[in-house]
Design an enzyme around this catalytic site. Structure first.
Site, short mmCIF file in Angstrom:
data_model
loop_
_atom_site.label_atom_id
_atom_site.label_comp_id
_atom_site.label_asym_id
_atom_site.label_seq_id
_atom_site.Cartn_x
_atom_site.Cartn_y
_atom_site.Cartn_z
N ASP A 474 0.83 -1.20 0.00
CA ASP A 474 0.00 0.00 0.00
C ASP A 474 0.87 1.27 0.00
O ASP A 474 2.07 1.21 0.31
CB ASP A 474 -0.89 -0.02 1.26
CG ASP A 474 -2.21 0.70 1.04
OD1 ASP A 474 -2.29 1.53 0.13
OD2 ASP A 474 -3.15 0.45 1.83
N ASP A 544 -10.92 1.90 -2.97
CA ASP A 544 -11.46 1.69 -1.63
C ASP A 544 -12.98 1.70 -1.66
O ASP A 544 -13.61 1.30 -0.68
CB ASP A 544 -10.97 2.80 -0.68
CG ASP A 544 -9.56 2.52 -0.17
OD1 ASP A 544 -9.08 1.39 -0.37
OD2 ASP A 544 -8.95 3.43 0.43
C1 GLA Z 1 -5.77 2.07 2.45
C2 GLA Z 1 -6.20 0.89 1.62
C3 GLA Z 1 -7.22 0.08 2.39
C4 GLA Z 1 -6.62 -0.36 3.71
C5 GLA Z 1 -6.11 0.84 4.49
C6 GLA Z 1 -5.34 0.42 5.72
O1 GLA Z 1 -6.79 2.98 2.61
O2 GLA Z 1 -6.69 1.32 0.39
O3 GLA Z 1 -7.62 -1.05 1.63
O4 GLA Z 1 -5.57 -1.26 3.46
O5 GLA Z 1 -5.27 1.65 3.70
O6 GLA Z 1 -4.84 1.49 6.40
#
Ligand code: GLA
Length: 758
Positions: A474, A544
Site C-alpha cells: 500500500d 477503496d
Molecule cells: C488504504 C487501503 C485500504 C486499507 C487501508 C489500511 O486505505 O486502500 O484497503 O488497506 O489503507 O490502512
C-alpha cells in the site's frame, strides 16, 4: 515485422501499420498509423504527397527549402526552434537557457527482441525492434527512438533515450516516451479521471483546436488522471470503429497532451510530467524515458482493450502468477479496522475457510505502535500484544486451516510517532528549514536514497520470511515538500523520477527474492493503477470504494486498459462503508466477480442464510473463475437501463446484467444480445439462480413464496443471439408474481452462463 526501404520504415502488426520516413532534409517524418498497409503496397508516397505548399506566415527550414515547414509536417519527435510551434516531444536547455534543437537522422538498426533492459521490465521474446538515432544539426546531443513491434497483440512499444556528448551539461526539461502525429483531428479523446473512491471514470469529448492535457503531479500515477488515453473516431463505440490507445509503463508523474494544430493535425504526447522535472546530463551521460505502448484497432474500444490486456499479461507482468488462477481472499480491514486480536482474526479465518475462501489477508495494524492511523508506520515488527505467536505463529495458524496467508505493508511511508523516525529523521522527505505537510498523518520516505531502499529491502525481507503467500503493498499519501538529500542527485528536479526508480529497484529486488509471493498493489485504493505497478504485481486493489453502483463505473474504466486478472474486487458490508448505499448480497457479488474476487466484511455478523449464500457464490466463482479472471472482457448492448458485461473464454461466456434503478411497469422484456455470437452455433443460456431474501420483499414475501419459481435455461441459435437477442424473464412489475418473475432491486444484478452446445 519491420521493413526498411529507401529511408521508409514500415512497422506492421497483424491489423495495423506504422509508417515513417526520413525526409529530404533528414527529419523523421510520420506517414501513417492505422489500418494495415503492407510494405509492398504501391503508392505509399501518396499518403502524404509532395511537399508543395506555401504558407503565409510559416517559418520554413531555409531559403533552399521554402516548402519545408516543420510546423505543418507530421513529425516523429519534435523539438522547438525550427518552425514547429506545437507541443514539443523533447525540450533540452543548454548554454544560457537556449532550447532550439534540430534532430536529424543519423543511423538506424533493426534487430530481433530488445537489447536494453530497464525497469519496469517488458519482455520482447518474439518481437522486433527498430532503433533510430537522431543528432542535433549542431550540437552532439542525441535522441535514440525505439520502436518494438508485437505483431500478434497489435502493440508498438516506444521509448526515447537522450545522450549528451557536449562538453557542457545540458538540462532535460521535457522528455516524451511517445509522440504521435495524425493527419486529421476527427477524434474524440477518452481519458480516465477521478479522485479517491471514484477512480478512472471514463470521460469522452471531441477534440477542438488547442491543447488538452491530463496529468498527475501527485508523485504517483494518481486516481485523478490515469496515464491511459484513447482516441476514438466520433462514431466509434465498444464494438465498432477506429481507436488508438496510449499508455505509459510508469508509476510517477505523467503528462498526456493532445493538440489540434491550426492546420487541423492532431498531436499526441505521453511524457514524464515536466512539472518540477529537470534532469542534468553531463558529458557522456544519457537518460531513458519510461516505455509506453501504442495500439490501434479498427473494430472498437473492446478490441483495443483486448490488445492491451493480452499484452499486459504476456509481456508486462513478470510474476509467476501472471497467468495462474488467483485465490479468493478474505481481508480483515473493513471487518475489524484496527480493532483486532488473534482470536478475532482466527474466528474470521475459520468462518471464511468454511465458506470456501482460500486466502486470509491481515491488513493494517499488526505492527509496532499502530493502534490507529496516526502512528507506527515504518516499524515493521509484529505487535505481540495483538499477535502473541508473532507473525510466523499467525501464518502457521492460517496455514493449519488450509488457507494461504497474506499481509499488508506500506513500506514507503513513515509516521512521526515511530521508532524509525526517531532513529532516522533525515530519511523522511522534507525540505530543510520547512515543516513538511502530512497526508493521512504520515510522511514519505526518501526512496531516491539507496540506503533507505536497502533498509526497506531488509525490513520487508524479514516480514516476508514469515511464510506469507501474498503481500498487499500500500501507499496512502501523495508527494509534497519535494526534496531529496541523496548525494547522487545533481538537481532537485530529479526528485520525482529518482523516487520512482528507487521504488522500482526495491520492488525488483523483493519480487526476485520472494518469487512465490503473490503481490497486490494498492495506494489509497486505486491511486497507483498503472502498467509499471503491474510489472511487479499482477493484481491491484481497484478502489477503496466497493459500492456496486460506483464499481460499475470504476471497473468499467479500469477494464479499458487493464486485464480482468489485475482488477481486485471485494464483497463488503451493506450499508456500504463508503457510500452508505444498501445493496443486496447477491448484487454485490455480481459486480465483484468480474476480476479477482474477495470478501471484506465481518462474517461473524452474518446469518447462516447469508453465509450459505456466500458459499454458493464462491462455488460459482470457482467453477467459472478461469473465465472471470482471464476471459476477454466485452460490453454487450445495453437494454432498458441495464448494463451488460461479458467475460468470454473458449468454453463459456459469463454475462452480468446490472441496473442502477428498478423501473416500475416498463411493459417490456429486457433483451440480451450477443452481436459476436456465431450464427452457425447453438447456445444454452442459463441464469445463475440467485438467492432471494425475505428482507428484499418485505410484506410481499408470502405471495412470492406461494409461487414456484422457474429457473431460466433456454437453448437458442447463434442467429437469434446475434441478430435479435433473447427476451429475459420479466422483472417484478408491482402486480404479483408469476413463475417466471424475477427480482431485481436497485443496484440489482443477474449473472448468466452461456455455452455453445453445438
Ligand atoms: C488504504 C487501503 C485500504 C486499507 C487501508 C489500511 O486505505 O486502500 O484497503 O488497506 O489503507 O490502512
Amino acid at each position: 515485422m519491420i521493413t526498411e526501404r529507401n529511408g521508409w520504415f514500415f512497422l506492421s502488426t497483424a491489423h495495423s501499420s506504422y509508417i515513417m520516413r526520413i525526409s529530404s532534409l533528414g527529419h523523421m517524418e510520420h506517414i501513417h498509423y492505422g489500418g494495415y498497409i503492407p510494405a509492398s503496397a504501391e503508392g505509399t508516397f501518396w499518403i502524404q504527397g509532395p511537399d508543395d505548399l506555401r504558407l503565409g506566415d510559416g517559418t520554413y527550414y531555409d531559403e533552399d527549402h521554402q516548402h519545408s515547414f516543420l510546423g505543418r509536417m507530421l513529425c516523429e519527435y519534435s523539438t522547438p526552434g525550427k518552425g514547429d510551434t506545437r507541443e514539443s516531444a523533447l525540450i533540452v536547455e543548454y548554454g544560457n537557457g537556449l532550447i532550439t534543437l534540430d534532430l536529424l537522422h543519423q543511423s538506424h538498426r533493426i534487430y530481433p527482441g530488445k537489447d536494453y533492459d530497464i525497469l519496469p521490465r517488458v519482455s520482447a521474446s518474439d518481437a522486433e525492434t527498430l532503433e533510430i538515432v537522431l543528432r542535433d544539426a549542431v550540437l552532439p546531443v542525441f535522441a535514440t527512438l525505439r520502436y518494438t513491434v508485437y505483431k500478434e497483440e497489435d502493440i508498438i512499444l516506444r521509448s526515447a533515450e537522450i545522450r549528451n556528448e557536449c562538453d557542457e551539461d545540458i538540462m532535460l526539461r521535457t522528455v516524451s516516451s511517445v509522440m504521435l502525429d495524425l493527419p486529421d483531428s476527427e477524434w474524440d479523446l477518452i481519458s480516465f479521471d477521478g479522485a479517491w473512491a471514484r477512480e478512472r471514470y471514463e470521460n469522452r469529448r471531441a477534440l477542438c483546436p488547442g491543447v488538452i492535457s491530463v496529468d498527475s503531479k501527485l508523485g504517483f500515477t494518481s486516481s485523478e488522471h490515469n496515464s491511459l488515453l484513447f482516441l476514438a473516431r466520433p462514431d466509434a463505440d465498444d464494438s465498432h470503429g477506429e481507436a488508438i490507445a496510449v499508455n505509459q509503463i510508469y508509476s510517477g508523474n505523467h503528462l498526456e497532451r493532445v493538440e489540434v494544430s491550426p492546420f487541423g493535425f492532431c498531436r499526441v504526447l505521453s511524457s514524464i510530467n515536466p512539472f518540477g522535472f529537470g534532469w542534468k546530463l553531463g558529458n557522456g551521460e544519457s537518460f531513458r524515458s519510461p516505455e509506453a505502448i501504442l495500439s490501434y484497432s479498427s473494430s472498437g474500444l473492446d478490441s483495443l482493450s483486448y490488445n492491451l490486456h493480452r499484452f499486459a499479461v504476456k509481456y508486462i507482468e513478470n510474476s509467476i502468477y501472471k497467468d495462474k488462477i488467483r485465490p479468493i481472499a478474505i481481508n480483515n480491514w473493513e471487518a475489524t479496522y484496527f480493532d483486532f486480536n488473534e482470536k478475532k482474526l482466527m474466528d474470521l479465518a475459520v468462518k471464511a475457510e468454511s465458506a470456501g475462501i482460500e486466502l486470509f489477508v491481515l491488513d493494517d495494524g499488526w505492527y509496532g505502535r499502530r493502534s490507529d492511523d496516526t502512528r507506527g508506520l515504518g516499524d515493521w515488527v509484529v505487535n505481540r500484544k495483538k499477535l502473541p505467536g508473532g507473525l510466523d505463529g499467525f501464518v502457521r495458524g492460517i496455514h493449519d486451516l488450509g488457507m494461504k496467508a497474506g499481509i499488508w505493508v506500506e513500506p514507503e511511508m513513515v509516521s512521526m510517532d515511530s521508532a524509525l523516525y526517531e532513529t532516522h529523521p533525515d530519511w523522511m522527505v522534507a525540505i530543510p528549514g520547512r515543516k513538511p505537510s502530512p497526508g493521512r498523518h504520515q510522511y514519505l520516505l526518501d526512496l531516491s536514497r539507496p540506503e533507505v531502499v536497502d533498509y526497506l529491502f531488509s525490513a520487508m525481507s524479514e516480514v516476508f520470511s514469515s511464510g506469507v503467500d501474498y503481500v498487499k503493498w500500500d501507499a496512502n499519501r501523495n508527494m509534497s515538500d519535494y526534496f531529496t538529500s541523496s548525494s547522487a542527485v545533481k538537481w532537485q528536479g530529479e526528485f520525482f523520477h529518482r523516487y520512482i526508480l528507487g521504488l522500482y529497484s526495491l520492488l525488483d529486488r523483493l519480487t526476485k527474492a520472494f518469487p512465490s509471493i503473490l503481490f497486490e498493489f494498492c495506494a489509497s485504493g486505486g491511486n497507483r493503477f498503472d502498467l509499471g505497478a503491474l510489472s511487479f504485481s499482477p493484481q491491484g486493489w481497484t478502489s477503496d470504494n466497493t459500492d456496486a453502483m460506483s464499481r460499475i463505473r470504476i471497473q468499467h474504466g479500469t477494464f479499458r486498459g487493464y486485464p480482468l486478472s489485475s482488477v481486485s474486487n471485494h464483497v463488503t458490508a451493506s450499508p456500504n462503508h463508503q457510500s452508505l448505499r444498501i445493496t443486496g448480497l447477491e448484487d454485490r457479488f455480481g459486480v465483484a466477480c468480474f476480476g479477482i474476487l474477495g470478501y471484506e466484511l465481518d462474517l461473524g455478523k452474518l446469518s447462516e442464510e447469508e453465509l450459505g449464500v456466500i458459499k454458493e457464490q464462491i462455488a460459482f466463482y470457482k467453477e467459472h473463475r478461469k473465465t472471470l479472471q482471464y476471459g476477454a472482457f466485452r460490453h454487450l448492448p445495453s437494454s432498458d437501463g441495464a448494463v451488460f458485461w461479458m467475460a468470454e473464454s473458449d468454453d463459456e461466456m459469463i454475462v452480468l446484467e446490472y441496473q442502477d434503478r428498478n423501473m416500475v411497469n416498463t411493459g417490456r422484456h429486457r433483451r440480451l444480445r450477443i452481436p459476436h455470437a456465431d450464427p452457425a452455433s447453438l447456445y444454452s443460456v442459463q441464469r445463475r439462480e440467485k438467492h432471494v431474501f425475505k428482507e428484499d420483499l418485505g410484506d410481499l414475501w408470502e405471495s412470492y413464496s406461494a409461487v414456484s419459481h422457474e429457473p431460466y435455461s433456454i437453448t437458442v441459435s447463434g442467429h437469434v443471439l446475434c441478430s435479435a437477442g433473447v427476451a429475459l424473464p420479466p422483472l417484478f412489475m408491482g402486480r404479483g408474481f408469476e413463475p417466471s418473475t424475477r427480482i431485481l432491486n436497485d443496484n440489482g444484478s443477474d449473472l448468466y452462463v452461456i455455452r455453445k452446445v453445438r
